[in-house]
Design an enzyme around this catalytic site. Structure first.
Site, mmCIF file in Angstrom:
data_model
loop_
_atom_site.group_PDB
_atom_site.id
_atom_site.type_symbol
_atom_site.label_atom_id
_atom_site.label_comp_id
_atom_site.label_asym_id
_atom_site.label_seq_id
_atom_site.Cartn_x
_atom_site.Cartn_y
_atom_site.Cartn_z
ATOM 1 N N ARG A 88 2.895 30.013 32.936
ATOM 2 C CA ARG A 88 3.160 31.710 33.122
ATOM 3 C C ARG A 88 1.639 32.248 32.904
ATOM 4 O O ARG A 88 1.238 33.223 33.292
ATOM 5 C CB ARG A 88 4.008 32.004 32.228
ATOM 6 C CG ARG A 88 4.518 33.361 32.434
ATOM 7 C CD ARG A 88 5.263 33.677 31.123
ATOM 8 N NE ARG A 88 6.198 33.194 30.555
ATOM 9 C CZ ARG A 88 7.458 32.836 30.736
ATOM 10 N NH1 ARG A 88 7.972 33.672 31.816
ATOM 11 N NH2 ARG A 88 8.186 31.985 30.551
ATOM 12 N N TYR A 89 0.700 31.368 31.853
ATOM 13 C CA TYR A 89 -0.382 32.150 31.426
ATOM 14 C C TYR A 89 -1.541 31.095 31.982
ATOM 15 O O TYR A 89 -1.267 29.802 32.082
ATOM 16 C CB TYR A 89 -0.459 32.193 29.928
ATOM 17 C CG TYR A 89 0.395 33.143 29.310
ATOM 18 C CD1 TYR A 89 0.409 34.476 29.183
ATOM 19 C CD2 TYR A 89 1.477 32.370 28.749
ATOM 20 C CE1 TYR A 89 1.408 35.347 28.905
ATOM 21 C CE2 TYR A 89 2.592 33.410 28.415
ATOM 22 C CZ TYR A 89 2.577 34.791 28.176
ATOM 23 O OH TYR A 89 3.657 35.273 27.720
ATOM 24 N N ARG A 92 -2.468 28.111 29.116
ATOM 25 C CA ARG A 92 -1.442 27.278 28.597
ATOM 26 C C ARG A 92 -0.102 27.087 29.275
ATOM 27 O O ARG A 92 0.082 27.808 30.223
ATOM 28 C CB ARG A 92 -0.893 27.788 27.147
ATOM 29 C CG ARG A 92 -0.038 29.024 27.259
ATOM 30 C CD ARG A 92 -0.421 29.812 26.032
ATOM 31 N NE ARG A 92 -1.322 31.051 26.300
ATOM 32 C CZ ARG A 92 -1.217 32.514 26.094
ATOM 33 N NH1 ARG A 92 -0.061 32.840 25.459
ATOM 34 N NH2 ARG A 92 -2.238 33.348 26.681
ATOM 35 N N CYS A 101 19.598 19.596 21.116
ATOM 36 C CA CYS A 101 19.093 20.417 20.183
ATOM 37 C C CYS A 101 19.999 19.578 18.736
ATOM 38 O O CYS A 101 21.130 19.443 19.033
ATOM 39 C CB CYS A 101 19.408 21.960 20.077
ATOM 40 S SG CYS A 101 18.554 22.732 21.232
ATOM 41 N N CYS A 105 22.039 27.393 18.377
ATOM 42 C CA CYS A 105 21.994 28.511 17.873
ATOM 43 C C CYS A 105 22.746 29.645 18.593
ATOM 44 O O CYS A 105 22.604 29.555 19.851
ATOM 45 C CB CYS A 105 20.286 28.911 17.697
ATOM 46 S SG CYS A 105 19.468 27.721 16.913
ATOM 47 N N CYS A 108 20.466 31.728 20.890
ATOM 48 C CA CYS A 108 19.562 31.069 21.770
ATOM 49 C C CYS A 108 19.133 31.885 23.254
ATOM 50 O O CYS A 108 20.340 31.998 23.994
ATOM 51 C CB CYS A 108 19.899 29.576 22.063
ATOM 52 S SG CYS A 108 18.818 28.763 22.903
ATOM 53 N N ARG A 110 17.965 30.249 25.477
ATOM 54 C CA ARG A 110 18.255 29.249 26.493
ATOM 55 C C ARG A 110 19.423 28.687 26.421
ATOM 56 O O ARG A 110 19.842 27.276 26.904
ATOM 57 C CB ARG A 110 16.902 28.104 26.608
ATOM 58 C CG ARG A 110 15.458 28.421 26.891
ATOM 59 C CD ARG A 110 15.020 27.122 27.167
ATOM 60 N NE ARG A 110 13.423 27.839 27.628
ATOM 61 C CZ ARG A 110 12.443 27.653 26.765
ATOM 62 N NH1 ARG A 110 12.650 27.093 25.675
ATOM 63 N NH2 ARG A 110 11.451 28.323 27.149
ATOM 64 N N ASP A 271 16.020 37.844 22.969
ATOM 65 C CA ASP A 271 16.085 37.951 24.122
ATOM 66 C C ASP A 271 17.493 38.522 24.602
ATOM 67 O O ASP A 271 18.539 38.334 23.792
ATOM 68 C CB ASP A 271 15.549 36.639 24.825
ATOM 69 C CG ASP A 271 14.232 36.371 24.513
ATOM 70 O OD1 ASP A 271 13.375 37.493 24.583
ATOM 71 O OD2 ASP A 271 14.137 35.162 24.203
ATOM 72 N N ASP A 308 9.534 39.216 24.703
ATOM 73 C CA ASP A 308 9.482 38.294 25.873
ATOM 74 C C ASP A 308 9.914 39.345 26.910
ATOM 75 O O ASP A 308 11.299 39.511 27.024
ATOM 76 C CB ASP A 308 10.163 37.020 25.935
ATOM 77 C CG ASP A 308 9.128 36.016 25.591
ATOM 78 O OD1 ASP A 308 8.087 35.825 26.085
ATOM 79 O OD2 ASP A 308 9.228 35.368 24.330
ATOM 80 N N LYS A 315 4.849 37.867 27.174
ATOM 81 C CA LYS A 315 5.134 38.438 25.646
ATOM 82 C C LYS A 315 4.125 39.762 25.651
ATOM 83 O O LYS A 315 3.167 39.520 26.004
ATOM 84 C CB LYS A 315 4.535 37.279 24.794
ATOM 85 C CG LYS A 315 5.285 37.063 23.578
ATOM 86 C CD LYS A 315 4.495 35.835 22.796
ATOM 87 C CE LYS A 315 5.685 34.838 22.491
ATOM 88 N NZ LYS A 315 5.953 34.052 23.624
HETATM 89 S S1 SF4 Z 1 16.956 28.426 19.406
HETATM 90 FE FE1 SF4 Z 1 17.817 27.337 21.369
HETATM 91 S S2 SF4 Z 1 16.315 25.727 21.787
HETATM 92 FE FE2 SF4 Z 1 15.954 26.269 19.669
HETATM 93 S S3 SF4 Z 1 17.326 24.967 18.298
HETATM 94 FE FE3 SF4 Z 1 18.378 26.646 18.916
HETATM 95 S S4 SF4 Z 1 19.828 26.192 20.494
HETATM 96 FE FE4 SF4 Z 1 18.152 24.804 20.519
#
Ligand code: SF4
Length: 346
Positions: A88-89, A92, A101, A105, A108, A110, A271, A308, A315
């Site tokens: 994206r940049y 990096r 994972c 979470c 999350c 993603r 997000d 973001d 960001k």
């Molecule tokens: S924030 Fe998302 S990618 Fe990071 S550990 Fe938690 S579930 Fe996994």
């Protein structure tokens, strides 16, 4: 308490973490978004409403997807020239090396890409393709390794990435983003820590933690092993209603990070991931809270408060100048190129 991670609603109910009569209502949520709570985190949960329970236990609110929410809230896909890499940049890249994972979470960004149903780990051929792409990109200075959680990989797989990056002298920094040191600290063995210390690079781990209670004695020992291996520790957190959205909770979190030799880098505004509206404050509320932290913790203890932008625009720091106006529930946010984007505040 179980010695293995809890990945089914029945397991969570049997462990007393959610009420048994909540299981039927939560089934559609658990079907759509993966569930995992490590023994280390399960031990910390006193109720589904406490700051640890809210991060990891599924809730009925997750079934509600708001119109502004998206499966790719920060726009990774348009910037992915080869599988597993986001560019994206100019200086990096991100490598999304695994979809697994240790915990899933509930906020999350993603959440629709991670989990046991995801694409697993990048294989040797895919890492070769990434290595070839990076060899042709002399402007890239930094590789950020993410996922999923990249510290779910074995030391052998981590070294396999190091072998691809070793000949690329223009890549000087490697930064791993992980929750493992706090949520599954036993994975950070001395061998894994030494695998992360890529020869010839400056090696960082950005530790994702959202509440001071996550820093157990076991987490402290894991962080000490990373430090002993020569890894620089940074902190990243998400501002979450019901978890850390108060001055006291954030100051406690950041000062605890400093005490573990972690420099807090980012406080992310959450997000627009599907089913996560219950975690989000408005930008105005977040800015006001962040403003009240100034002067109450030393300079290195205050991370940048960042957003973001949806659509892959990158960001932005949400300092006092970032929001240049409001139209109804829409904040007008200026990015680092001076362009203005419309952000639904909710
Ligand atoms: S924030 Fe998302 S990618 Fe990071 S550990 Fe938690 S579930 Fe996994």
């Amino acid at each position: 308490m179980s010695a293995r991670s809890l990945t089914r609603l029945g397991d969570l109910a049997a462990a007393g973490l959610i009420p048994a009569d909540a299981v039927p209502a939560l089934a559609p949520v658990a079907q759509r978004y993966a569930v995992a709570v490590t023994p280390d985190m399960a031990r910390l949960i006193e109720s589904p409403e406490d700051p640890i329970g809210r991060q990891f236990l599924p809730r009925p609110e997750e079934a509600v997807t708001l119109p502004e929410e998206s499966a790719d809230p920060i726009g990774d896909h348009p910037h992915s020239p080869v599988k597993g890499l986001v560019h994206r940049y100019p200086d990096r890249v991100l490598i999304k090396i695994t979809h697994s994972c240790p915990v899933y979470c509930r906020f999350c960004f993603r959440r629709e890409m991670v989990g046991p149903a995801g694409h697993g780990n990048l294989n040797a051929g895919e890492l070769d393709t990434i290595g070839a792409y990076l060899a042709a990109q002399p402007a890239v200075r930094e590789v950020i390794v993410t996922g999923g959680d990249p510290l779910m990989l074995s030391a052998r797989r981590i070294r396999a990435l190091g072998e691809r990056l070793a000949p690329l002298a223009h890549i000087r920094l490697v930064r791993w983003h992980s929750r493992v040191p706090v949520v599954a600290p036993g994975r950070i063995t001395a061998d894994l820590a030494s695998a992360l210390a890529f020869s010839g690079k400056a090696n960082y781990v950005a530790v994702h933690a959202n509440h001071a209670r996550e820093f157990t004695p076991e987490a402290a020992a894991a962080l000490a092993r990373l430090h002993a291996a020569g890894i620089v520790l940074l902190g990243q957190s998400v501002l979450l209603k019901g978890v850390n959205a108060s001055e006291e909770a954030l100051l406690d979190l950041f000062s605890t990070m400093l005490a573990h030799r972690i420099v807090p880098l980012y406080l992310h505004h959450p997000d627009l991931a599907p089913g996560t509206g219950h975690f989000r404050m408005s930008l105005a509320e977040g800015q006001a809270l962040y403003g009240r932290l100034r002067g109450r913790i030393s300079g290195p203890g205050l991370p940048a408060y960042v957003l973001d932008l949806p659509g892959g625009h990158g960001k932005v720091e949400i300092g006092p100048d970032a929001v240049i106006g409001r139209e109804g529930g829409i904040a007008l946010v200026r990015d680092s190129h001076g362009q203005v984007h419309r952000y639904p505040e909710g």
